[in-house]
Design an enzyme around this catalytic site. Structure first.
Site, PDB file in Angstrom:
ATOM      1  N   ILE A   1       0.818  -1.209   0.000  1.00  0.00           N
ATOM      2  CA  ILE A   1       0.000   0.000   0.000  1.00  0.00           C
ATOM      3  C   ILE A   1       0.860   1.272   0.000  1.00  0.00           C
ATOM      4  O   ILE A   1       0.410   2.333  -0.439  1.00  0.00           O
ATOM      5  CB  ILE A   1      -0.971  -0.017   1.208  1.00  0.00           C
ATOM      6  CG1 ILE A   1      -2.192   0.827   0.941  1.00  0.00           C
ATOM      7  CG2 ILE A   1      -0.287   0.358   2.490  1.00  0.00           C
ATOM      8  CD1 ILE A   1      -3.329   0.597   1.933  1.00  0.00           C
TER       9      ILE A   1
ATOM     10  N   ASN B   1      11.439  -8.928   6.852  1.00  0.00           N
ATOM     11  CA  ASN B   1      11.680  -8.357   8.174  1.00  0.00           C
ATOM     12  C   ASN B   1      11.093  -9.280   9.229  1.00  0.00           C
ATOM     13  O   ASN B   1       9.968  -9.766   9.080  1.00  0.00           O
ATOM     14  CB  ASN B   1      11.039  -6.969   8.279  1.00  0.00           C
ATOM     15  CG  ASN B   1      11.656  -5.980   7.318  1.00  0.00           C
ATOM     16  OD1 ASN B   1      12.848  -5.987   7.103  1.00  0.00           O
ATOM     17  ND2 ASN B   1      10.825  -5.140   6.717  1.00  0.00           N
TER      18      ASN B   1
ATOM     19  N   GLU C   1       6.572  -4.950  11.121  1.00  0.00           N
ATOM     20  CA  GLU C   1       5.334  -4.273  11.561  1.00  0.00           C
ATOM     21  C   GLU C   1       4.155  -5.224  11.599  1.00  0.00           C
ATOM     22  O   GLU C   1       3.380  -5.233  12.543  1.00  0.00           O
ATOM     23  CB  GLU C   1       4.982  -3.162  10.564  1.00  0.00           C
ATOM     24  CG  GLU C   1       5.384  -1.764  10.975  1.00  0.00           C
ATOM     25  CD  GLU C   1       5.026  -0.797   9.871  1.00  0.00           C
ATOM     26  OE1 GLU C   1       3.857  -0.786   9.422  1.00  0.00           O
ATOM     27  OE2 GLU C   1       5.937  -0.067   9.440  1.00  0.00           O
ATOM     28  N   VAL C   2       3.986  -5.989  10.536  1.00  0.00           N
ATOM     29  CA  VAL C   2       2.820  -6.866  10.421  1.00  0.00           C
ATOM     30  C   VAL C   2       3.251  -8.290  10.780  1.00  0.00           C
ATOM     31  O   VAL C   2       4.186  -8.840  10.167  1.00  0.00           O
ATOM     32  CB  VAL C   2       2.230  -6.818   8.995  1.00  0.00           C
ATOM     33  CG1 VAL C   2       1.019  -7.741   8.895  1.00  0.00           C
ATOM     34  CG2 VAL C   2       1.850  -5.388   8.622  1.00  0.00           C
TER      35      VAL C   2
ATOM     36  N   HIS D   1       5.784 -12.107   5.495  1.00  0.00           N
ATOM     37  CA  HIS D   1       5.682 -11.515   4.156  1.00  0.00           C
ATOM     38  C   HIS D   1       7.084 -11.244   3.628  1.00  0.00           C
ATOM     39  O   HIS D   1       7.967 -10.843   4.352  1.00  0.00           O
ATOM     40  CB  HIS D   1       4.860 -10.224   4.172  1.00  0.00           C
ATOM     41  CG  HIS D   1       5.278  -9.244   5.221  1.00  0.00           C
ATOM     42  ND1 HIS D   1       4.973  -9.402   6.547  1.00  0.00           N
ATOM     43  CD2 HIS D   1       5.982  -8.088   5.133  1.00  0.00           C
ATOM     44  CE1 HIS D   1       5.457  -8.387   7.245  1.00  0.00           C
ATOM     45  NE2 HIS D   1       6.089  -7.579   6.420  1.00  0.00           N
TER      46      HIS D   1
ATOM     47  N   HIS E   1       8.988  -8.857   1.042  1.00  0.00           N
ATOM     48  CA  HIS E   1       8.916  -7.662   0.184  1.00  0.00           C
ATOM     49  C   HIS E   1       9.731  -7.970  -1.067  1.00  0.00           C
ATOM     50  O   HIS E   1      10.905  -8.343  -0.971  1.00  0.00           O
ATOM     51  CB  HIS E   1       9.566  -6.454   0.864  1.00  0.00           C
ATOM     52  CG  HIS E   1       8.908  -5.995   2.114  1.00  0.00           C
ATOM     53  ND1 HIS E   1       8.073  -4.903   2.161  1.00  0.00           N
ATOM     54  CD2 HIS E   1       8.972  -6.456   3.384  1.00  0.00           C
ATOM     55  CE1 HIS E   1       7.656  -4.706   3.401  1.00  0.00           C
ATOM     56  NE2 HIS E   1       8.188  -5.643   4.172  1.00  0.00           N
TER      57      HIS E   1
HETATM   58  P1  5GP Z   1       6.985  -4.845   7.579  1.00  0.00           P
HETATM   59  O1  5GP Z   1       7.495  -3.573   8.179  1.00  0.00           O
HETATM   60  O2  5GP Z   1       6.140  -5.616   8.537  1.00  0.00           O
HETATM   61  O3  5GP Z   1       8.086  -5.673   6.964  1.00  0.00           O
HETATM   62  O4  5GP Z   1       6.102  -4.423   6.337  1.00  0.00           O
HETATM   63  C1  5GP Z   1       4.725  -4.254   6.376  1.00  0.00           C
HETATM   64  C2  5GP Z   1       4.314  -3.707   5.028  1.00  0.00           C
HETATM   65  O5  5GP Z   1       2.910  -3.825   4.921  1.00  0.00           O
HETATM   66  C3  5GP Z   1       4.643  -2.225   4.829  1.00  0.00           C
HETATM   67  O6  5GP Z   1       5.483  -2.084   3.682  1.00  0.00           O
HETATM   68  C4  5GP Z   1       3.280  -1.569   4.623  1.00  0.00           C
HETATM   69  O7  5GP Z   1       3.289  -0.553   3.660  1.00  0.00           O
HETATM   70  C5  5GP Z   1       2.418  -2.735   4.202  1.00  0.00           C
HETATM   71  N1  5GP Z   1       1.019  -2.605   4.559  1.00  0.00           N
HETATM   72  C6  5GP Z   1       0.505  -2.259   5.762  1.00  0.00           C
HETATM   73  N2  5GP Z   1      -0.840  -2.261   5.734  1.00  0.00           N
HETATM   74  C7  5GP Z   1      -1.181  -2.642   4.487  1.00  0.00           C
HETATM   75  C8  5GP Z   1      -2.459  -2.828   3.841  1.00  0.00           C
HETATM   76  O8  5GP Z   1      -3.535  -2.663   4.406  1.00  0.00           O
HETATM   77  N3  5GP Z   1      -2.416  -3.208   2.527  1.00  0.00           N
HETATM   78  C9  5GP Z   1      -1.242  -3.414   1.858  1.00  0.00           C
HETATM   79  N4  5GP Z   1      -1.331  -3.787   0.585  1.00  0.00           N
HETATM   80  N5  5GP Z   1      -0.045  -3.247   2.441  1.00  0.00           N
HETATM   81  C10 5GP Z   1      -0.007  -2.852   3.736  1.00  0.00           C
END
Ligand code: 5GP
Length: 129
Positions: A36, A97, A105-106, A110, A112
Site C-alpha cells: 500500500i 523483516n 510491523e505486520v 511476508h 517484500h
Molecule cells: P513490515 O514492516 O512488517 O516488513 O512491512 C509491512 C508492510 O505492509 C509495509 O510495507 C506496509 O506498507 C504494508 N502494509 C501495511 N498495511 C497494508 C495494507 O492494508 N495493505 C497493503 N497492501 N499493504 C499494507
C-alpha cells in the site's frame, strides 16, 4: 517459546477478504499483492495463506507443499515483473523483516519484493543512540 499467531493482523484480514488488496498472483497456498506504500516502482508483498509469523516459523512449521508453493510463487512474480537478471531483467531485492530488530510491523510472514529502480546498498548504518 512457541510462536503465537494473532489472526487480527492486517494480512490475515486481507486473506479473509475483510480488507481489499491489489492482487498480483494467487495460488493454492500463497497470495502476492502490491504494498500500500510502495518504496520502489515495483513493491509486491508475497505471503503464505497459512498462519505463520515470520520466515523461520514458516520454515519450521509449514508443509513441504506450502514451502514449495511459496517459493515458486516468488519466482512467478519475478517473471511477471520481468525483473529476472538471468533473463535480461534489471534485478530485484527480497526482504523478510522479522521480529523487533528486523523491524517487522505486520505479524504475518511476508516477503517484500522490490524492483524497478536501483535499490542502493542493503543496510543503513546502525543507530548511534
Ligand atoms: P513490515 O514492516 O512488517 O516488513 O512491512 C509491512 C508492510 O505492509 C509495509 O510495507 C506496509 O506498507 C504494508 N502494509 C501495511 N498495511 C497494508 C495494507 O492494508 N495493505 C497493503 N497492501 N499493504 C499494507
Amino acid at each position: 517459546m512457541a510462536y503465537e499467531y494473532d489472526d487480527q493482523n492486517i494480512f490475515s484480514k486481507i486473506l479473509r477478504g475483510e480488507i481489499p488488496n491489489a492482487t498480483v498472483l494467487e495460488t493454492e497456498h500463497t497470495l502476492a499483492f502490491n504494498d500500500i506504500t510502495p518504496q520502489a516502482p515495483d513493491h509486491v508483498l508475497v505471503i503464505p495463506k497459512g498462519p505463520y509469523v515470520c520466515y523461520d516459523h514458516f520454515a519450521d512449521a509449514a508443509s513441504d507443499a506450502e514451502i514449495v508453493d511459496f517459493s515458486r510463487a516468488v519466482g512467478e512474480v519475478c517473471r511477471m515483473l520481468d525483473v529476472k537478471p538471468g533473463e535480461g531483467g534489471q534485478g530485484y531485492r527480497m526482504i523478510a523483516n522479522s521480529g523487533e530488530n528486523g523491524v517487522q510491523e505486520v505479524q504475518h510472514l511476508h516477503i517484500h519484493l522490490l524492483a524497478g529502480r536501483w535499490l542502493g546498498r542493503m543496510l543503513q548504518k546502525p543507530r548511534t543512540d
